[in-house]
Design a protein around this motif. Structure first.
Motif, PDB file in Angstrom:
ATOM      1  N   ALA A 137      12.103 -16.598  22.223  1.00 34.51           N
ATOM      2  CA  ALA A 137      11.958 -15.726  23.391  1.00 34.51           C
ATOM      3  C   ALA A 137      11.479 -14.341  22.980  1.00 34.51           C
ATOM      4  CB  ALA A 137      13.300 -15.628  24.130  1.00 34.51           C
ATOM      5  N   ALA A 138      12.003 -13.818  21.866  1.00 35.39           N
ATOM      6  CA  ALA A 138      11.596 -12.495  21.391  1.00 35.39           C
ATOM      7  C   ALA A 138      10.103 -12.461  21.074  1.00 35.39           C
ATOM      8  CB  ALA A 138      12.411 -12.104  20.157  1.00 35.39           C
ATOM      9  N   GLU A 139       9.599 -13.507  20.452  1.00 35.96           N
ATOM     10  CA  GLU A 139       8.166 -13.557  20.132  1.00 35.96           C
ATOM     11  C   GLU A 139       7.324 -13.672  21.399  1.00 35.96           C
ATOM     12  OE1 GLU A 139       6.965 -12.915  17.162  1.00 35.96           O
ATOM     13  OE2 GLU A 139       9.048 -12.704  16.520  1.00 35.96           O
ATOM     14  N   GLU A 140       7.818 -14.410  22.395  1.00 36.49           N
ATOM     15  CA  GLU A 140       7.094 -14.526  23.665  1.00 36.49           C
ATOM     16  C   GLU A 140       7.027 -13.176  24.376  1.00 36.49           C
ATOM     17  OE1 GLU A 140       5.436 -16.969  25.209  1.00 36.49           O
ATOM     18  OE2 GLU A 140       5.676 -18.222  23.433  1.00 36.49           O
ATOM     19  N   ILE A 141       8.108 -12.407  24.329  1.00 36.46           N
ATOM     20  CA  ILE A 141       8.121 -11.084  24.960  1.00 36.46           C
ATOM     21  C   ILE A 141       7.161 -10.142  24.236  1.00 36.46           C
ATOM     22  CG2 ILE A 141       9.547  -9.056  25.481  1.00 36.46           C
ATOM     23  CD1 ILE A 141      11.917 -10.998  25.794  1.00 36.46           C
ATOM     24  N   LYS A 142       7.161 -10.180  22.911  1.00 35.82           N
ATOM     25  CA  LYS A 142       6.242  -9.338  22.122  1.00 35.82           C
ATOM     26  C   LYS A 142       4.785  -9.679  22.444  1.00 35.82           C
ATOM     27  CE  LYS A 142       7.385  -9.102  17.696  1.00 35.82           C
ATOM     28  NZ  LYS A 142       7.966  -9.587  16.419  1.00 35.82           N
ATOM     29  N   LYS A 143       4.511 -10.982  22.561  1.00 32.23           N
ATOM     30  CA  LYS A 143       3.152 -11.423  22.909  1.00 32.23           C
ATOM     31  C   LYS A 143       2.776 -10.934  24.300  1.00 32.23           C
ATOM     32  CE  LYS A 143       0.294 -15.614  23.011  1.00 32.23           C
ATOM     33  NZ  LYS A 143      -0.275 -15.428  24.356  1.00 32.23           N
ATOM     34  N   PHE A 144       3.728 -10.987  25.244  1.00 32.22           N
ATOM     35  CA  PHE A 144       3.481 -10.521  26.607  1.00 32.22           C
ATOM     36  C   PHE A 144       3.148  -9.029  26.611  1.00 32.22           C
ATOM     37  CE2 PHE A 144       5.015  -8.626  30.569  1.00 32.22           C
ATOM     38  CZ  PHE A 144       4.344  -9.384  31.515  1.00 32.22           C
ATOM     39  N   ILE A 145       3.858  -8.251  25.822  1.00 31.17           N
ATOM     40  CA  ILE A 145       3.624  -6.808  25.748  1.00 31.17           C
ATOM     41  C   ILE A 145       2.215  -6.518  25.247  1.00 31.17           C
ATOM     42  CG2 ILE A 145       4.286  -4.695  24.509  1.00 31.17           C
ATOM     43  CD1 ILE A 145       7.188  -5.720  24.585  1.00 31.17           C
ATOM     44  N   LEU A 146       1.792  -7.207  24.195  1.00 34.19           N
ATOM     45  CA  LEU A 146       0.462  -6.975  23.629  1.00 34.19           C
ATOM     46  C   LEU A 146      -0.644  -7.499  24.547  1.00 34.19           C
ATOM     47  CD1 LEU A 146       0.997  -7.822  19.834  1.00 34.19           C
ATOM     48  CD2 LEU A 146       0.998  -5.586  20.956  1.00 34.19           C
TER      49      LEU A 146
ATOM     50  N   THR B  31      18.645 -16.210  28.082  1.00 30.73           N
ATOM     51  CA  THR B  31      18.004 -16.149  26.770  1.00 30.73           C
ATOM     52  C   THR B  31      17.069 -14.947  26.675  1.00 30.73           C
ATOM     53  OG1 THR B  31      18.096 -18.567  26.614  1.00 30.73           O
ATOM     54  CG2 THR B  31      16.602 -17.447  25.107  1.00 30.73           C
ATOM     55  N   ILE B  32      16.375 -14.628  27.772  1.00 28.99           N
ATOM     56  CA  ILE B  32      15.505 -13.454  27.795  1.00 28.99           C
ATOM     57  C   ILE B  32      16.312 -12.190  27.518  1.00 28.99           C
ATOM     58  CG2 ILE B  32      14.158 -11.941  29.325  1.00 28.99           C
ATOM     59  CD1 ILE B  32      12.509 -14.252  28.398  1.00 28.99           C
ATOM     60  N   ARG B  33      17.464 -12.071  28.138  1.00 33.12           N
ATOM     61  CA  ARG B  33      18.291 -10.874  27.955  1.00 33.12           C
ATOM     62  C   ARG B  33      18.795 -10.757  26.524  1.00 33.12           C
ATOM     63  NH1 ARG B  33      21.858 -10.081  33.486  1.00 33.12           N
ATOM     64  NH2 ARG B  33      20.134 -10.268  34.947  1.00 33.12           N
ATOM     65  N   ILE B  34      19.163 -11.890  25.939  1.00 34.91           N
ATOM     66  CA  ILE B  34      19.628 -11.874  24.552  1.00 34.91           C
ATOM     67  C   ILE B  34      18.479 -11.493  23.620  1.00 34.91           C
ATOM     68  CG2 ILE B  34      20.537 -13.310  22.684  1.00 34.91           C
ATOM     69  CD1 ILE B  34      22.054 -14.901  24.834  1.00 34.91           C
ATOM     70  N   ALA B  35      17.273 -11.998  23.916  1.00 36.19           N
ATOM     71  CA  ALA B  35      16.106 -11.660  23.107  1.00 36.19           C
ATOM     72  C   ALA B  35      15.774 -10.173  23.223  1.00 36.19           C
ATOM     73  CB  ALA B  35      14.905 -12.509  23.535  1.00 36.19           C
ATOM     74  N   ILE B  36      15.934  -9.614  24.413  1.00 35.73           N
ATOM     75  CA  ILE B  36      15.675  -8.189  24.613  1.00 35.73           C
ATOM     76  C   ILE B  36      16.636  -7.346  23.779  1.00 35.73           C
ATOM     77  CG2 ILE B  36      15.964  -6.330  26.312  1.00 35.73           C
ATOM     78  CD1 ILE B  36      14.476  -8.047  28.311  1.00 35.73           C
ATOM     79  N   SER B  37      17.889  -7.777  23.675  1.00 36.80           N
ATOM     80  CA  SER B  37      18.842  -7.074  22.827  1.00 36.80           C
ATOM     81  C   SER B  37      18.366  -7.063  21.375  1.00 36.80           C
ATOM     82  CB  SER B  37      20.221  -7.737  22.911  1.00 36.80           C
ATOM     83  OG  SER B  37      20.782  -7.557  24.182  1.00 36.80           O
ATOM     84  N   SER B  38      17.782  -8.176  20.947  1.00 37.63           N
ATOM     85  CA  SER B  38      17.246  -8.262  19.593  1.00 37.63           C
ATOM     86  C   SER B  38      16.079  -7.292  19.408  1.00 37.63           C
ATOM     87  CB  SER B  38      16.794  -9.698  19.305  1.00 37.63           C
ATOM     88  OG  SER B  38      16.165  -9.793  18.052  1.00 37.63           O
ATOM     89  N   LEU B  39      15.213  -7.200  20.430  1.00 35.61           N
ATOM     90  CA  LEU B  39      14.060  -6.293  20.345  1.00 35.61           C
ATOM     91  C   LEU B  39      14.503  -4.832  20.397  1.00 35.61           C
ATOM     92  CD1 LEU B  39      11.524  -8.187  22.645  1.00 35.61           C
ATOM     93  CD2 LEU B  39      11.615  -8.140  20.148  1.00 35.61           C
TER      94      LEU B  39
ATOM     95  N   LYS C 202       3.662  -7.086  14.867  1.00 32.27           N
ATOM     96  CA  LYS C 202       2.950  -8.356  14.740  1.00 32.27           C
ATOM     97  C   LYS C 202       3.732  -9.455  15.446  1.00 32.27           C
ATOM     98  CE  LYS C 202       1.214 -11.650  11.292  1.00 32.27           C
ATOM     99  NZ  LYS C 202       1.145 -11.968   9.836  1.00 32.27           N
ATOM    100  N   VAL C 203       3.008 -10.287  16.180  1.00 32.88           N
ATOM    101  CA  VAL C 203       3.633 -11.438  16.819  1.00 32.88           C
ATOM    102  C   VAL C 203       3.582 -12.609  15.848  1.00 32.88           C
ATOM    103  CG1 VAL C 203       3.536 -13.077  18.726  1.00 32.88           C
ATOM    104  CG2 VAL C 203       2.988 -10.670  19.118  1.00 32.88           C
ATOM    105  N   ASN C 204       4.744 -13.134  15.523  1.00 29.86           N
ATOM    106  CA  ASN C 204       4.811 -14.257  14.590  1.00 29.86           C
ATOM    107  C   ASN C 204       4.515 -15.560  15.320  1.00 29.86           C
ATOM    108  OD1 ASN C 204       5.688 -12.653  12.349  1.00 29.86           O
ATOM    109  ND2 ASN C 204       7.704 -12.551  13.310  1.00 29.86           N
ATOM    110  N   SER C 205       3.675 -16.356  14.729  1.00 31.57           N
ATOM    111  CA  SER C 205       3.370 -17.671  15.296  1.00 31.57           C
ATOM    112  C   SER C 205       4.422 -18.654  14.812  1.00 31.57           C
ATOM    113  CB  SER C 205       1.972 -18.132  14.865  1.00 31.57           C
ATOM    114  OG  SER C 205       1.684 -19.407  15.377  1.00 31.57           O
ATOM    115  N   ILE C 206       5.415 -18.881  15.639  1.00 31.22           N
ATOM    116  CA  ILE C 206       6.532 -19.741  15.246  1.00 31.22           C
ATOM    117  C   ILE C 206       6.181 -21.201  15.492  1.00 31.22           C
ATOM    118  CG2 ILE C 206       8.937 -20.322  15.685  1.00 31.22           C
ATOM    119  CD1 ILE C 206       9.449 -17.466  16.412  1.00 31.22           C
ATOM    120  N   LYS C 207       6.152 -21.959  14.427  1.00 33.53           N
ATOM    121  CA  LYS C 207       5.848 -23.379  14.531  1.00 33.53           C
ATOM    122  C   LYS C 207       7.092 -24.242  14.347  1.00 33.53           C
ATOM    123  CE  LYS C 207       1.111 -22.777  12.869  1.00 33.53           C
ATOM    124  NZ  LYS C 207       0.100 -23.170  11.857  1.00 33.53           N
TER     125      LYS C 207
END
Length: 350
Positions: free
Chosen positions: A113-122, A148-156, A177-182
């Motif tokens: 979720a954190a990576e998805e939010i970072k990608k959305f910002i960029l 899960t979004i709220r927990i990810a935001i806490s991480s960011l 940098k947005v990490n490409s999580i595979k």
């Protein structure tokens, strides 16, 4: 001769010195998840607890902290996804062995979720100082649950990418940098394993093992099996039904229709997803009964299913009622009876 160390029940008293109060508007799930993970790590390292020791019951812990059982349910779900605990139906929630998790790195929902939010910002060209859209809108955009979004935001926030303000969250920096999580989440990997197992071992018309047996086969919790089957259902691979039929691989049959209360459950999921925030009080059972033109008993049964999954909680007293503890994804199917559709089987074999 060395003595065998048996799992024990951890008491609330052992955990209480670390439990604290909450500030007004503070996200309880986020704070309690961070606290529980830190407590488990420190207690394991200090030898105060051991793998397979059982945590206190959710209701007991919720009463002691002063939050709803649904909140503790969501906390346990997140901490389980991170690999620290495992819940088993009719048994309890126990501490996992960190060595078991080392064999295969699995990405948590929070990390994804954190990576998805970072990608959305960029992707949307946010500038430093811009307000981020609400967690509910982020959930709609990404398809990730609001919790899960709220927990990810806490991480960011801890990474200084976001800053919390009174009216929301502000972008603090965009040079990241947005990490490409595979790597798959545990649920996604389990879903793939179940899919392969079905095609390799189950003939059409035969019963599949029960969820508890599947949990033993794949060495995961019953909840992980349940969530994995949800993913397969959304892909159109399986449909679920409740009843005496068990888990069956369908051959040449049309999928059974939903029970009446399951249809109402879907409508309630949609209602909560579209109109509610965490903490909102739902209309009464009688109001829903009139709204959907069904009996109060049907509504109650649908609500009980949502309560069991941790989306709502019941409280008594003068200011009691039914309150939202998490926002369910809007789905078009229930998950009570497993069957692979013939169309998918035909397409997968072509």
């Amino acid at each position: 001769m060395s003595q065998i160390s048996h799992p024990r029940q951890i008491t609330v008293a052992e955990m209480s010195p670390h439990i604290h109060s909450f500030a007004s508007g503070e996200n309880k799930v986020n704070k309690l998840s961070d606290w529980l993970i830190q407590w488990i790590e420190k207690s394991l390292n200090a030898g105060k607890i051991k793998p397979f020791d059982f945590l206190p019951a959710k209701g007991e812990l919720a009463f002691h902290i002063g939050v709803s059982k649904g909140t503790i349910q969501n906390v346990f779900r997140f901490v389980e996804d991170c690999g620290y605990i495992e819940s088993r139906q009719k048994i309890g929630t126990y501490i996992k062995n960190p060595a078991e998790e080392a064999s295969e790195k699995l990405t948590s929902k929070r990390e994804l979720a954190a990576e998805e939010i970072k990608k959305f910002i960029l992707d949307n060209n946010f500038k430093k100082g811009d307000y981020l859209i609400s967690t509910r809108k982020l959930s709609e955009v990404t398809g990730i649950s609001n919790t899960t979004i709220r927990i990810a935001i806490s991480s960011l926030i801890s990474e200084n990418i976001l800053t919390k303000e009174n009216h929301g969250f502000i972008v603090n920096k965009v040079s990241f940098k947005v990490n490409s999580i595979k790597v798959q989440t545990l649920v996604e990997k389990t879903a793939e394993n179940i899919k392969q197992y079905i095609f390799a071992n189950i003939t059409q018309g035969s019963r599949l093992p029960a969820n508890t047996e599947l949990a033993e086969i794949f060495k995961v919790s019953v909840k992980t099996i349940h969530d994995s089957l949800k993913l397969l259902s959304r892909e159109g691979i399986i449909q679920t039904r409740r009843g005496q039929y068990g888990t069956v691989f369908i051959a040449g049959k049309e999928a059974e229709t939903l029970y009446h209360y399951e249809k109402i459950e879907m409508k309630l999921r949609h209602f909560i997803s579209e109109h509610c925030e965490v903490g909102n009080k739902l209309p009464s059972i009688l109001d829903f009964s009139k709204m959907y033109e069904v009996s109060a008993k049907t509504v109650k049964k649908a609500l009980d299913n949502l309560a069991e999954e941790g989306y709502i909680t019941y409280t008594r007293g003068r200011y009691g009622g039914t309150f939202v503890t998490d926002i369910p994804p809007a789905v078009n199917e229930a998950y009570k009876w497993l069957a692979i559709t013939p169309d998918y089987l035909q397409n997968s074999q072509n």
